[in-house]
Design a protein around this motif. Structure first.
Motif, PDB file in Angstrom:
ATOM      1  N   LEU A   1       0.819  -1.201   0.000  1.00 43.27           N
ATOM      2  CA  LEU A   1       0.000   0.000   0.000  1.00 43.27           C
ATOM      3  C   LEU A   1       0.860   1.261   0.000  1.00 43.27           C
ATOM      4  CD1 LEU A   1      -2.724  -1.006   2.621  1.00 43.27           C
ATOM      5  CD2 LEU A   1      -3.022  -0.851   0.143  1.00 43.27           C
ATOM      6  N   ALA A   2       0.396   2.244  -0.751  1.00 42.60           N
ATOM      7  CA  ALA A   2       0.873   3.623  -0.639  1.00 42.60           C
ATOM      8  C   ALA A   2      -0.346   4.464  -0.310  1.00 42.60           C
ATOM      9  CB  ALA A   2       1.530   4.081  -1.937  1.00 42.60           C
ATOM     10  N   VAL A   3      -0.146   5.710   0.081  1.00 46.20           N
ATOM     11  CA  VAL A   3      -1.288   6.540   0.477  1.00 46.20           C
ATOM     12  C   VAL A   3      -1.017   8.002   0.155  1.00 46.20           C
ATOM     13  CG1 VAL A   3      -0.412   6.743   2.860  1.00 46.20           C
ATOM     14  CG2 VAL A   3      -2.841   7.138   2.387  1.00 46.20           C
ATOM     15  N   PHE A   4      -2.044   8.666  -0.365  1.00 44.95           N
ATOM     16  CA  PHE A   4      -2.043  10.122  -0.522  1.00 44.95           C
ATOM     17  C   PHE A   4      -2.942  10.692   0.566  1.00 44.95           C
ATOM     18  CE2 PHE A   4      -1.033   8.773  -4.879  1.00 44.95           C
ATOM     19  CZ  PHE A   4       0.060   9.584  -5.149  1.00 44.95           C
ATOM     20  N   THR A   5      -2.419  11.654   1.311  1.00 49.81           N
ATOM     21  CA  THR A   5      -3.190  12.241   2.404  1.00 49.81           C
ATOM     22  C   THR A   5      -3.655  13.639   2.040  1.00 49.81           C
ATOM     23  OG1 THR A   5      -1.139  13.023   3.453  1.00 49.81           O
ATOM     24  CG2 THR A   5      -2.005  10.889   4.171  1.00 49.81           C
TER      25      THR A   5
ATOM     26  N   ASN B   1     -18.142  11.185 -10.111  1.00 51.36           N
ATOM     27  CA  ASN B   1     -18.913  10.860  -8.916  1.00 51.36           C
ATOM     28  C   ASN B   1     -18.148  11.011  -7.606  1.00 51.36           C
ATOM     29  OD1 ASN B   1     -17.254   8.700  -9.400  1.00 51.36           O
ATOM     30  ND2 ASN B   1     -18.837   7.127  -9.249  1.00 51.36           N
ATOM     31  N   TYR B   2     -16.894  11.434  -7.645  1.00 56.12           N
ATOM     32  CA  TYR B   2     -16.149  11.695  -6.422  1.00 56.12           C
ATOM     33  C   TYR B   2     -15.420  13.025  -6.528  1.00 56.12           C
ATOM     34  CZ  TYR B   2     -16.636   6.922  -4.538  1.00 56.12           C
ATOM     35  OH  TYR B   2     -17.127   5.751  -4.030  1.00 56.12           O
ATOM     36  N   ASN B   3     -15.451  13.796  -5.444  1.00 60.37           N
ATOM     37  CA  ASN B   3     -14.609  14.979  -5.299  1.00 60.37           C
ATOM     38  C   ASN B   3     -13.435  14.560  -4.431  1.00 60.37           C
ATOM     39  OD1 ASN B   3     -13.320  17.353  -4.641  1.00 60.37           O
ATOM     40  ND2 ASN B   3     -15.166  18.457  -4.045  1.00 60.37           N
ATOM     41  N   LEU B   4     -12.295  14.312  -5.052  1.00 61.75           N
ATOM     42  CA  LEU B   4     -11.182  13.742  -4.317  1.00 61.75           C
ATOM     43  C   LEU B   4     -10.492  14.737  -3.386  1.00 61.75           C
ATOM     44  CD1 LEU B   4     -11.601  11.625  -6.723  1.00 61.75           C
ATOM     45  CD2 LEU B   4      -9.314  10.883  -6.102  1.00 61.75           C
ATOM     46  N   GLU B   5     -10.784  16.023  -3.524  1.00 61.85           N
ATOM     47  CA  GLU B   5     -10.223  16.973  -2.564  1.00 61.85           C
ATOM     48  C   GLU B   5     -10.890  16.807  -1.207  1.00 61.85           C
ATOM     49  OE1 GLU B   5      -9.304  20.084  -0.031  1.00 61.85           O
ATOM     50  OE2 GLU B   5     -11.361  19.838  -0.791  1.00 61.85           O
ATOM     51  N   GLN B   6     -12.145  16.338  -1.197  1.00 64.25           N
ATOM     52  CA  GLN B   6     -12.872  16.156   0.049  1.00 64.25           C
ATOM     53  C   GLN B   6     -12.552  14.821   0.730  1.00 64.25           C
ATOM     54  OE1 GLN B   6     -15.368  18.467   1.570  1.00 64.25           O
ATOM     55  NE2 GLN B   6     -13.903  19.638   0.342  1.00 64.25           N
ATOM     56  N   VAL B   7     -11.848  13.962   0.041  1.00 60.50           N
ATOM     57  CA  VAL B   7     -11.471  12.665   0.597  1.00 60.50           C
ATOM     58  C   VAL B   7     -10.322  12.860   1.585  1.00 60.50           C
ATOM     59  CG1 VAL B   7     -10.422  10.453  -0.006  1.00 60.50           C
ATOM     60  CG2 VAL B   7     -12.256  11.378  -1.422  1.00 60.50           C
ATOM     61  N   ALA B   8     -10.378  12.184   2.712  1.00 57.47           N
ATOM     62  CA  ALA B   8      -9.305  12.333   3.704  1.00 57.47           C
ATOM     63  C   ALA B   8      -8.003  11.714   3.216  1.00 57.47           C
ATOM     64  CB  ALA B   8      -9.721  11.694   5.024  1.00 57.47           C
ATOM     65  N   ALA B   9      -8.090  10.542   2.591  1.00 59.30           N
ATOM     66  CA  ALA B   9      -6.891   9.864   2.108  1.00 59.30           C
ATOM     67  C   ALA B   9      -7.273   8.920   0.974  1.00 59.30           C
ATOM     68  CB  ALA B   9      -6.214   9.088   3.234  1.00 59.30           C
ATOM     69  N   VAL B  10      -6.310   8.639   0.123  1.00 62.95           N
ATOM     70  CA  VAL B  10      -6.484   7.673  -0.966  1.00 62.95           C
ATOM     71  C   VAL B  10      -5.424   6.593  -0.805  1.00 62.95           C
ATOM     72  CG1 VAL B  10      -6.432   7.289  -3.459  1.00 62.95           C
ATOM     73  CG2 VAL B  10      -7.432   9.396  -2.547  1.00 62.95           C
ATOM     74  N   LEU B  11      -5.873   5.373  -0.506  1.00 56.73           N
ATOM     75  CA  LEU B  11      -4.963   4.236  -0.407  1.00 56.73           C
ATOM     76  C   LEU B  11      -4.779   3.657  -1.815  1.00 56.73           C
ATOM     77  CD1 LEU B  11      -5.913   4.649   2.529  1.00 56.73           C
ATOM     78  CD2 LEU B  11      -5.901   2.166   2.801  1.00 56.73           C
ATOM     79  N   VAL B  12      -3.532   3.378  -2.177  1.00 52.91           N
ATOM     80  CA  VAL B  12      -3.202   2.862  -3.505  1.00 52.91           C
ATOM     81  C   VAL B  12      -2.665   1.442  -3.341  1.00 52.91           C
ATOM     82  CG1 VAL B  12      -1.932   3.266  -5.637  1.00 52.91           C
ATOM     83  CG2 VAL B  12      -2.575   5.205  -4.176  1.00 52.91           C
ATOM     84  N   VAL B  13      -3.299   0.489  -4.031  1.00 52.99           N
ATOM     85  CA  VAL B  13      -2.860  -0.909  -3.968  1.00 52.99           C
ATOM     86  C   VAL B  13      -1.877  -1.146  -5.110  1.00 52.99           C
ATOM     87  CG1 VAL B  13      -3.572  -3.312  -3.834  1.00 52.99           C
ATOM     88  CG2 VAL B  13      -5.139  -1.514  -3.077  1.00 52.99           C
ATOM     89  N   LEU B  14      -0.656  -1.529  -4.750  1.00 55.30           N
ATOM     90  CA  LEU B  14       0.432  -1.714  -5.705  1.00 55.30           C
ATOM     91  C   LEU B  14       0.818  -3.178  -5.807  1.00 55.30           C
ATOM     92  CD1 LEU B  14       2.520   1.173  -4.183  1.00 55.30           C
ATOM     93  CD2 LEU B  14       1.486   1.307  -6.432  1.00 55.30           C
TER      94      LEU B  14
ATOM     95  N   ALA C   1       1.916   5.917 -11.132  1.00 52.43           N
ATOM     96  CA  ALA C   1       3.250   5.334 -11.030  1.00 52.43           C
ATOM     97  C   ALA C   1       4.317   6.423 -11.058  1.00 52.43           C
ATOM     98  CB  ALA C   1       3.469   4.330 -12.161  1.00 52.43           C
ATOM     99  N   GLU C   2       4.130   7.408 -11.929  1.00 50.27           N
ATOM    100  CA  GLU C   2       5.086   8.512 -11.992  1.00 50.27           C
ATOM    101  C   GLU C   2       5.094   9.310 -10.692  1.00 50.27           C
ATOM    102  OE1 GLU C   2       4.634   9.210 -16.834  1.00 50.27           O
ATOM    103  OE2 GLU C   2       3.614  10.550 -15.414  1.00 50.27           O
ATOM    104  N   ARG C   3       3.919   9.594 -10.167  1.00 50.10           N
ATOM    105  CA  ARG C   3       3.820  10.399  -8.943  1.00 50.10           C
ATOM    106  C   ARG C   3       4.452   9.678  -7.748  1.00 50.10           C
ATOM    107  NH1 ARG C   3       1.605  15.807  -8.109  1.00 50.10           N
ATOM    108  NH2 ARG C   3       1.168  15.972  -5.871  1.00 50.10           N
ATOM    109  N   LEU C   4       4.337   8.349  -7.730  1.00 51.36           N
ATOM    110  CA  LEU C   4       4.894   7.567  -6.630  1.00 51.36           C
ATOM    111  C   LEU C   4       6.339   7.158  -6.866  1.00 51.36           C
ATOM    112  CD1 LEU C   4       1.781   5.322  -5.876  1.00 51.36           C
ATOM    113  CD2 LEU C   4       2.695   7.140  -4.415  1.00 51.36           C
TER     114      LEU C   4
ATOM    115  N   THR D   1       9.807   0.307 -12.852  1.00 55.20           N
ATOM    116  CA  THR D   1      10.225  -0.718 -11.894  1.00 55.20           C
ATOM    117  C   THR D   1       9.453  -2.023 -12.054  1.00 55.20           C
ATOM    118  OG1 THR D   1       8.620  -0.039 -10.204  1.00 55.20           O
ATOM    119  CG2 THR D   1      10.759   1.098 -10.218  1.00 55.20           C
ATOM    120  N   GLY D   2       8.395  -2.024 -12.862  1.00 55.07           N
ATOM    121  CA  GLY D   2       7.537  -3.199 -12.981  1.00 55.07           C
ATOM    122  C   GLY D   2       6.428  -3.230 -11.950  1.00 55.07           C
TER     123      GLY D   2
END
Length: 545
Positions: A403-407, A447-460, A512-515, A520-521
């Motif tokens: 997992l990675a996360v954007f807060t 259907n989502y305003n991602l600025e209002q989301v507390a965090a976004v978990l990314v499954v890698l 992938a670029e942002r993270l 790297t695959g």
């Protein structure tokens, strides 16, 4: 390059290089049912499940971790497993941001929700029960009818030997009770076309993840089998393999001698002896009644599926898969942030499953997420994704995801992108700064305003590395784990009374670029949005179970 390899690359680049068929539009008036209908099959209502176990060992916290499992199933606990995972639990009608909101008050467009998440809410998994002579029913093959919470007999006769033969070395398990889970592609493909195979293989993971946590809460350990003679079981169930195929077999340890009542209608009362000749072995001949007048076949889906079916490669071991583990890169001490102890997940598994839902635009930043809540979600996602199976060890390792996360709005954590290190329980800074604009620009839908989301978990995950060590079938292993991660985060969010929403509609390359993992695959395969919802939203939550 294999067909599966090419498909994976097309999936992660589809935002920039659209997949065929370009311009496809679903025919909503001709959509399939979300469950199969066997009109000629006798239906046996399942008994009311026993009360859910209580105590510390029955909480979601405990169910997400491996534990001792010496118990066996009874008809009642099987009934709970099926109802809480794939049975219809109620109807929801709330104000949200999906485009179909105006249709939801109409009965024909009603949303009947289940405990298990499904990509696009399509529910393509179908569940069959093969019971032998030691079971509570006349031996045979039964179909789980989710709307009725009932079993329908498709075949009378003991065919456990066919299941054992298809399982190979795993056929020696000390039980004659098996759940077979298939995927019917059209249930999802009518909407997602060639993207379908990517979605439905995650649906297997959400269902198996639910069964893993449910069975653990009942003191039972399950070990699904993902490698077997798929074509043999498709023949047994009377399936056309390009349209529907068995993806998992779950042996059920069985204890109790309880039974379902037989109906009054005359039916066979003894198993038909299985002929020696393969072509004459008993199999299901009843066919479902398809609602769609036109069923479209998508070549890319069928080519990927055909290559996996034809793959002749030894089953990988947990040691083999260890070479494909996605590990977070090291971060200097100054860029690491220790997380606190997690907020407890005290809800029972049935409570968490009944509270699970997608937030669909209800997120609000009026109150941030606490660090302890984020900590709990990261731990739950990591633990829930460790699916025990025939290619994993007893703890579900090695993990094929991380997992990675954007807060955006988390107390005490600066906005930015972070790697999560589960061994240290730390976040490592990847990209500091407000990610809201990036997140919104790289999400496909309105259907989502991602600025209002507390965090976004990314499954890698590293899908290409898994394909190298496991062959084409390894693609399924990866996606099953991704689906299990999603189900764990959904239920943990419900236990914490916070919102959650899963999405595949994002630009994988940009993420992938942002993270910092391009080349790297390793690829982002799913995002999970979490946070508070707007208080006081009107909603009807009509529970039927």
């Amino acid at each position: 390059m294999s067909v599966v390899h090419d498909y994976v690359n097309a999936i992660v680049r589809r935002r920039r290089e659209p997949m065929e068929p370009i311009g496809f539009e679903p025919d909503w008036a001709d959509k399939p049912r979300r469950h199969k209908v066997y009109r000629e099959a006798t239906r046996f209502p399942l008994p009311d499940p026993p009360d859910a176990p209580d105590g510390e060992n029955a909480t979601l916290d405990a169910a997400l971790r491996p534990g001792p499992g010496g118990e066996g199933f009874s008809l009642g606990t099987l009934s709970r497993l099926l109802r809480d995972s794939y049975g219809l639990l109620g109807r929801r009608l709330g104000v949200q941001a999906n485009s179909d909101e105006q249709l939801l008050p109409q009965y024909r467009s009603a949303v009947w929700w289940r405990g298990t998440a499904s990509g696009g809410g399509m529910y393509p998994a179908e569940i069959y029960w093969v019971t032998g002579s030691r079971g509570p029913m006349l031996p045979g093959v039964y179909y789980y009818s989710a709307p009725h919470h009932a079993m329908q007999r498709l075949l009378a006769g003991d065919v456990v030997d066919q299941v054992r033969a298809a399982l190979g070395p795993d056929g020696s398990v000390p039980t004659d009770q098996f759940l077979l889970v298939s995927l019917k592609f059209w249930t999802n493909a009518f909407k997602y076309n060639s993207f379908c195979y990517h979605v439905v293989t995650m649906d297997i993971g959400t269902l198996l993840g639910t069964w893993q946590m449910t069975s653990r809460s009942q003191g039972v350990s399950l070990r699904p089998i993902l490698n077997f003679d798929e074509l043999a079981l498709n023949r047994l169930l009377g399936l056309t393999s390009h349209a529907e195929s068995v993806f998992a077999v779950v042996p059920l340890p069985w204890d109790a001698p309880d039974t379902l009542p037989e109906p009054m209608a005359a039916e066979p009362t003894s198993p038909e002896p299985a002929p020696v000749a393969e072509v004459n072995r008993p199999r299901v001949h009843l066919q479902e009644e398809e609602r769609s007048r036109r069923v479209i076949r998508f070549p890319q889906v069928e080519e990927v599926h055909a290559e996996i079916l034809a793959a002749d490669r030894p089953r990988p071991t947990a040691a083999d898969l260890a070479a494909a583990i996605p590990a977070p890169p090291p971060h200097p001490a100054a860029e690491r942030l220790a997380l606190p102890d997690p907020a407890p997940l005290r809800a029972s598994v049935p409570e968490a499953l009944r509270g699970r839902r997608s937030s669909f635009g209800r997120f609000s930043a009026h109150r941030p997420l606490t660090r302890a809540e984020l900590s709990a979600l990261l731990i739950a996602g990591t633990a829930g994704g460790r699916l025990v199976s025939d290619v994993k060890d007893e703890s579900g390792g090695p993990g094929l995801t991380r997992l990675a996360v954007f807060t955006n709005h988390v107390e005490g954590i600066a906005r930015g992108g972070y790697d999560y290190d589960p061994t240290r329980h730390e976040l490592g800074v990847v990209t500091p700064g407000d990610p809201a604009l990036f997140l919104q620009r790289n999400y496909f839908l309105p259907n989502y305003n991602l600025e209002q989301v507390a965090a976004v978990l990314v499954v890698l995950a590293r899908p290409e590395a898994v394909l190298e060590v496991a062959g084409p079938r390894g693609y399924r292993f990866v996606n099953a784990e991704v689906g299990a991660v999603a189900q764990a985060v959904y239920t943990a969010s419900a236990a914490l009374d916070i919102g959650c929403g899963a999405a595949l509609g994002f630009d994988n390359v940009s993420y992938a670029e942002r993270l910092g993992i391009e080349g790297t695959g390793e690829w982002p395969l799913l995002i999970l949005m979490v946070g508070r919802e707007r208080p006081g939203e009107p909603n009807i939550d009509h529970r039927i179970a």
